[in-house]
Design a protein around this motif. Structure first.
Motif, PDB file in Angstrom:
ATOM      1  N   ARG A 183     -53.241  39.387 -82.805  1.00  0.00           N
ATOM      2  CA  ARG A 183     -52.226  38.626 -82.062  1.00  0.00           C
ATOM      3  C   ARG A 183     -51.226  39.601 -81.456  1.00  0.00           C
ATOM      4  NH1 ARG A 183     -49.971  33.678 -85.547  1.00  0.00           N
ATOM      5  NH2 ARG A 183     -48.997  35.390 -86.701  1.00  0.00           N
ATOM      6  N   GLY A 184     -50.849  39.336 -80.232  1.00  0.00           N
ATOM      7  CA  GLY A 184     -49.862  40.165 -79.546  1.00  0.00           C
ATOM      8  C   GLY A 184     -49.190  39.332 -78.484  1.00  0.00           C
ATOM      9  N   GLU A 185     -49.593  39.524 -77.235  1.00  0.00           N
ATOM     10  CA  GLU A 185     -49.097  38.656 -76.169  1.00  0.00           C
ATOM     11  C   GLU A 185     -49.583  37.224 -76.384  1.00  0.00           C
ATOM     12  OE1 GLU A 185     -48.693  38.723 -71.333  1.00  0.00           O
ATOM     13  OE2 GLU A 185     -50.520  39.519 -72.224  1.00  0.00           O
ATOM     14  N   ILE A 224     -44.865  42.104 -84.038  1.00  0.00           N
ATOM     15  CA  ILE A 224     -45.243  42.864 -85.239  1.00  0.00           C
ATOM     16  C   ILE A 224     -46.741  43.134 -85.233  1.00  0.00           C
ATOM     17  CG2 ILE A 224     -45.370  42.807 -87.756  1.00  0.00           C
ATOM     18  CD1 ILE A 224     -42.798  41.169 -87.739  1.00  0.00           C
ATOM     19  N   GLU A 225     -47.529  42.079 -85.008  1.00  0.00           N
ATOM     20  CA  GLU A 225     -48.977  42.264 -84.957  1.00  0.00           C
ATOM     21  C   GLU A 225     -49.382  43.112 -83.750  1.00  0.00           C
ATOM     22  OE1 GLU A 225     -48.493  37.987 -86.678  1.00  0.00           O
ATOM     23  OE2 GLU A 225     -47.324  39.386 -85.455  1.00  0.00           O
ATOM     24  N   TRP A 226     -48.634  42.999 -82.679  1.00  0.00           N
ATOM     25  CA  TRP A 226     -48.894  43.803 -81.473  1.00  0.00           C
ATOM     26  C   TRP A 226     -48.802  45.291 -81.824  1.00  0.00           C
ATOM     27  CZ3 TRP A 226     -47.202  41.610 -76.180  1.00  0.00           C
ATOM     28  CH2 TRP A 226     -47.577  42.466 -75.148  1.00  0.00           C
ATOM     29  N   ALA A 227     -47.728  45.672 -82.476  1.00  0.00           N
ATOM     30  CA  ALA A 227     -47.551  47.072 -82.846  1.00  0.00           C
ATOM     31  C   ALA A 227     -48.649  47.541 -83.788  1.00  0.00           C
ATOM     32  CB  ALA A 227     -46.177  47.263 -83.483  1.00  0.00           C
ATOM     33  N   ALA A 228     -49.022  46.700 -84.753  1.00  0.00           N
ATOM     34  CA  ALA A 228     -50.079  47.074 -85.696  1.00  0.00           C
ATOM     35  C   ALA A 228     -51.407  47.294 -84.970  1.00  0.00           C
ATOM     36  CB  ALA A 228     -50.223  45.998 -86.769  1.00  0.00           C
ATOM     37  N   ALA A 229     -51.713  46.436 -83.990  1.00  0.00           N
ATOM     38  CA  ALA A 229     -52.943  46.608 -83.220  1.00  0.00           C
ATOM     39  C   ALA A 229     -52.941  47.923 -82.453  1.00  0.00           C
ATOM     40  CB  ALA A 229     -53.126  45.428 -82.263  1.00  0.00           C
ATOM     41  N   GLU A 267     -41.665  48.204 -83.140  1.00  0.00           N
ATOM     42  CA  GLU A 267     -41.334  48.211 -84.565  1.00  0.00           C
ATOM     43  C   GLU A 267     -39.838  48.409 -84.791  1.00  0.00           C
ATOM     44  OE1 GLU A 267     -45.646  50.040 -86.040  1.00  0.00           O
ATOM     45  OE2 GLU A 267     -43.956  51.361 -85.581  1.00  0.00           O
ATOM     46  N   HIS A 268     -39.245  49.322 -84.036  1.00  0.00           N
ATOM     47  CA  HIS A 268     -37.809  49.579 -84.167  1.00  0.00           C
ATOM     48  C   HIS A 268     -37.007  48.339 -83.789  1.00  0.00           C
ATOM     49  CE1 HIS A 268     -34.047  51.834 -84.012  1.00  0.00           C
ATOM     50  NE2 HIS A 268     -33.817  51.280 -82.835  1.00  0.00           N
ATOM     51  N   LEU A 269     -37.403  47.695 -82.695  1.00  0.00           N
ATOM     52  CA  LEU A 269     -36.696  46.497 -82.244  1.00  0.00           C
ATOM     53  C   LEU A 269     -36.784  45.391 -83.296  1.00  0.00           C
ATOM     54  CD1 LEU A 269     -35.255  45.245 -79.731  1.00  0.00           C
ATOM     55  CD2 LEU A 269     -37.488  44.367 -79.052  1.00  0.00           C
TER      56      LEU A 269
END
Length: 422
Positions: A183-185, A224-229, A267-269
């Motif tokens: 999951r991302g966009e 969060i999932e976007w960054a992990a991907a 992630e920082h945001l």
């Protein structure tokens, strides 16, 4: 034909933001042996398997025919598999042209794509309206309530015939293609990985802009999932990165830095927003406190020209905190027009509010100017002079914004008021 990998390398290394890298040419460029990109809205990335072609995404209904023509000018072999990175209209609408050009095409997509298509049918008019606003501030003849809207996606858009859950592997010809869900966009996104060639098909996880994780008019995004991907992709050390928007990128080190930098910004945001939420802060405080470092936003692939960090903050709040923003008066508010009329009366008339809005816009305090311009227009909805001031405020505010989403919404407000003055 441009060398797209050379062009993207020059942009990333130099930081030169004057070179175009989100292009809609409908032209095909071969970026490696058996690998090509048709730059469109969105791109279609094509692999020659030795036993037919595999295309990632079909572009929009309005550009799909040109995309198919470009592919056929590259290879006479048929497209045997069409892989949807996700179900947005600019990635699937062109499938009608693939269907017309190729017999028996196998469409691959995540299991949530069909649910997305159902939602688009249920909310067709709404999606037509918000996309018109997003891409220019409401354009075309259709307005809500004017009758039947055009189709947001073609009714004969191809549905997936090969449905993917969390992951899948496709063997075709001499090629192995791994598909991974994250999951991302969207909640129906797949990204592709060809381990033998080390080619990465990122879809909209990389768009050469700040991630579209906060769109103010669309359903929930998942930063969060976007960054992990992105970190999962980076760990594989791809040699070629193929996004659905923007230039392909070559070089393992360059790609890893790009992917991890985007992940780190998200992630920082998110971490800062959640820290403030856990401390009991309200959304207003968080929006005006959390920032992304300006050096990051200056990178060619992180500029806030489409979405922007402030909108992502709101999406993080919505994901974890619901729709209430923490202000008690906005839990069950008075109608906007009633509040505006009361404030206008206290100020000495809607004209006073409008005049002050114009003064504030003149010194570029657009946030406060917009509040007052809206209040004045709500208090005097038929007053052409007040709406003329409101149109001027939003015209100036639109010009001062960077993101397309903000520009579109402010242009929409400007045109609303212009319709009263005409």
């Amino acid at each position: 034909m441009d060398d797209l990998l050379e062009l993207s390398a020059a942009i990333v290394e130099s930081g030169d933001i004057d070179k175009p890298f989100n292009r809609i040419t409908n032209e095909l460029s071969e970026v490696a042996d058996g690998l090509a990109v048709v730059e469109s809205f969105s791109h279609s990335v094509v692999v020659d398997s030795g036993d037919g072609l595999v295309a990632f995404d079909a572009s929009h209904a309005n550009t799909g025919a040109a995309v198919v023509d470009a592919i056929q000018g590259w290879r006479s072999d048929p497209v045997r598999r069409l892989i949807y990175t996700h179900g947005h209209a600019d990635h699937v609408g062109g499938s009608i042209h693939f269907d017309a050009a190729y017999d028996g095409i196998d469409v691959v997509g995540h299991e949530n794509v069909a649910r997305r298509f159902d939602r688009y049918r249920t909310t067709n008019s709404w999606n037509v309206l918000i996309n018109a606003r997003q891409f220019g501030g409401v354009r075309g003849d259709f307005q809500m309530g004017d009758g039947e809207a055009p189709n947001f996606i073609p009714p004969d858009t191809l549905h997936p015939t090969h449905v993917v859950g969390d992951h899948d592997t496709i063997e075709i010809g001499s090629r192995t293609i791994e598909l991974h869900h994250a999951r991302g966009e969207t909640d129906d996104h797949l990204w592709g990985w060809m381990p033998n060639e080390r080619w990465l098909f990122a879809g909209d996880f990389v768009i050469w802009n700040f991630p579209n994780a906060g769109n103010p008019q669309k359903v929930q995004r998942f930063p969060i999932e976007w960054a992990a991907a992105l970190r999962d992709m980076a760990s594989r050390r791809p040699e070629i990165l193929l996004p659905a928007h923007g230039l392909p990128v070559g070089g393992a080190d360059r790609i890893e830095e790009m992917l991890t930098t985007i992940a780190g910004a998200l992630e920082h945001l998110v971490a800062n927003v959640l820290e403030m939420m856990n401390a009991g802060e309200v959304l207003d405080t968080i929006i005006h406190s959390v920032r992304v470092d300006g050096d990051l936003l200056a990178k060619p692939y992180l500029r806030p020209l489409y979405d922007e960090p402030e909108f992502v903050i709101r999406n993080v709040w919505r994901q974890f905190g619901g729709w209430w923003d923490g202000a008690p008066s906005r839990l069950k508010p008075s109608p906007d027009a009633v509040l505006a009329s009361e404030l206008a009366a206290l100020a000495g008339g809607a004209e006073k509010l409008a005049a002050r809005a114009a003064e504030l816009a003149g010194v570029e305090d657009f946030r406060l100017a917009s509040h007052l311009a809206d209040l004045a227009a709500w208090a005097a909805p038929d007053d052409a002079a007040i709406h003329g001031i409101r149109a001027d405020v939003y015209r100036a505010r639109r010009a001062a914004e960077t993101s397309l989403m903000a520009k579109g919404i402010f242009a929409g407000a400007m045109r609303e008021s212009q319709a009263i003055t005409d």
